[in-house]
Design an enzyme around this catalytic site. Structure first.
Site, PDB file in Angstrom:
ATOM      1  N   GLU A  56      47.306  89.322  -0.674  1.00 10.84           N
ATOM      2  CA  GLU A  56      47.892  90.091   0.535  1.00 10.84           C
ATOM      3  C   GLU A  56      49.206  90.578   0.506  1.00 10.84           C
ATOM      4  O   GLU A  56      49.727  90.250  -0.362  1.00 10.84           O
ATOM      5  CB  GLU A  56      47.700  89.219   1.693  1.00 10.84           C
ATOM      6  N   SER A  70      53.958  84.734   2.168  1.00 13.92           N
ATOM      7  CA  SER A  70      54.964  85.827   1.871  1.00 13.92           C
ATOM      8  C   SER A  70      55.600  85.242   0.566  1.00 13.92           C
ATOM      9  O   SER A  70      55.160  84.951  -0.309  1.00 13.92           O
ATOM     10  CB  SER A  70      55.700  85.990   3.181  1.00 13.92           C
ATOM     11  N   HIS A  96      49.705  88.274   6.592  1.00 12.65           N
ATOM     12  CA  HIS A  96      51.024  88.840   7.388  1.00 12.65           C
ATOM     13  C   HIS A  96      50.392  89.419   8.867  1.00 12.65           C
ATOM     14  O   HIS A  96      50.951  90.015   9.588  1.00 12.65           O
ATOM     15  CB  HIS A  96      51.704  89.698   6.825  1.00 12.65           C
TER      16      HIS A  96
END
Length: 308
Positions: free
Chosen positions: A214, A117, A276
């Site tokens: 992602e 992230s 995630h």
């Protein structure tokens, strides 16, 4: 052109790892639960001083930029620390990354960075400024680490027994554009990667790279805008393959990817299972890798972490 990066040593029971919060604040109970799991692996866990801080004016930040940078730098410079583990993502790494003395970090022994992230900012900096392999893996204070036996075990094996995780695949992996490619893994969370390009702490392009992408909770038009920006900036020029991870709570991403990246004429693999999602796999950045988009596999030429 991307080149293979230096692999830090793998972990052993008894090693010290440091937990940092370079981005958003982590709830105390989740921090404690994550630390307990790391200790169950036989690790000595050092929680850095400002991990439970919250910025007085910006509650989305885990303390001041200076405090978050100081924790990260102190952890990296500690000769006893073998790995630096991010407690959670959120936002904030971009605000503290330039406050780190990267020259000082480069003069120390290699160690492992773990996170995903917002940690994409630090993965890029570790690659660009330190020349080290890092691990895009679940963070110790997140639900995907605390609730997923699959995610924890894959991370544990990557850290301690990396030869057992050289072939990476997932139950939902599927071909978007067929073919095979060999290149150096790079990438991360798409939105953070996009806002990092052009800074002094990121890799200049993905030339020679297998790009892992992602994200979470993004609209299709925003995914379109991120990819369009990277294409216009020339960041994808020379990339040899694309691998998509999870796109948790995003609008459908694959039609956008095929529309914008399909014309590159390189293999594209969908849903490898990192990112995630609920059971995120750990993938290394900076390792020479063989992508087989038809078989749905990513195979590392060598273990992500070395013997010591």
């Amino acid at each position: 052109m991307l080149r293979p990066l230096t692999s830090p040593p793998r972990l052993r029971p008894g090693d010290t790892v440091a937990v940092v919060a370079p981005s958003g604040p982590v709830p105390a109970d989740r921090l404690d639960d994550g630390v307990a799991h790391l200790r169950d692996w036989g690790l000595d866990v050092q929680v850095m001083p400002h991990v439970l801080d919250t910025h007085p004016e910006h509650p989305y930040l885990a303390g001041s930029d200076e405090a978050r940078a100081a924790d990260f730098q102190e952890a990296w410079l500690d000769p006893d620390v073998r790995a630096v583990v991010s407690a959670r993502g959120g936002y904030g790494a971009a605000r503290m990354v330039e406050l780190v003395d990267w020259d000082a970090l480069a003069a120390t022994d290699p160690k492992v960075l773990v996170g995903y992230s917002d940690c994409t900012v630090l993965h890029q900096a570790v690659a660009a400024r330190l020349g080290l392999v890092s691990l895009h893996g679940p963070m110790s204070g997140t639900m995907s680490f605390l609730k997923s036996d699959v995610a924890r075990e894959h991370l544990r094996r990557t850290l301690f027994e990396p030869e057992t995780t050289q072939v990476i695949t997932g139950p939902d992996a599927h071909t978007l554009v067929g073919g095979t490619a060999r290149g150096i893994t790079t990438g991360g969370c798409l939105s953070l990667l996009t806002t990092s390009v052009g800074t002094g702490t990121t890799l200049p392009s993905a030339a020679g790279g297998i790009v892992l992408l992602e994200d979470v909770e993004e609209k299709a038009y925003r995914i379109d805008s991120f990819l369009t920006h990277l294409l216009r900036a020339g960041w994808f020029d020379g990339a040899v393959g694309i691998v998509l991870g999870s796109w948790q709570d995003c609008e459908p991403v694959e039609p956008v990817v095929l529309d914008l990246l399909g014309p590159l004429g390189i293999p594209i693999l969908g849903e490898l299972g990192f990112g995630h999602g609920p059971d995120p796999l750990t993938v290394p950045f900076g390792v020479t890798t063989h992508l087989d988009a038809d078989a749905g596999t990513l195979t590392l030429d060598h273990p992500a972490l070395t013997l010591r």
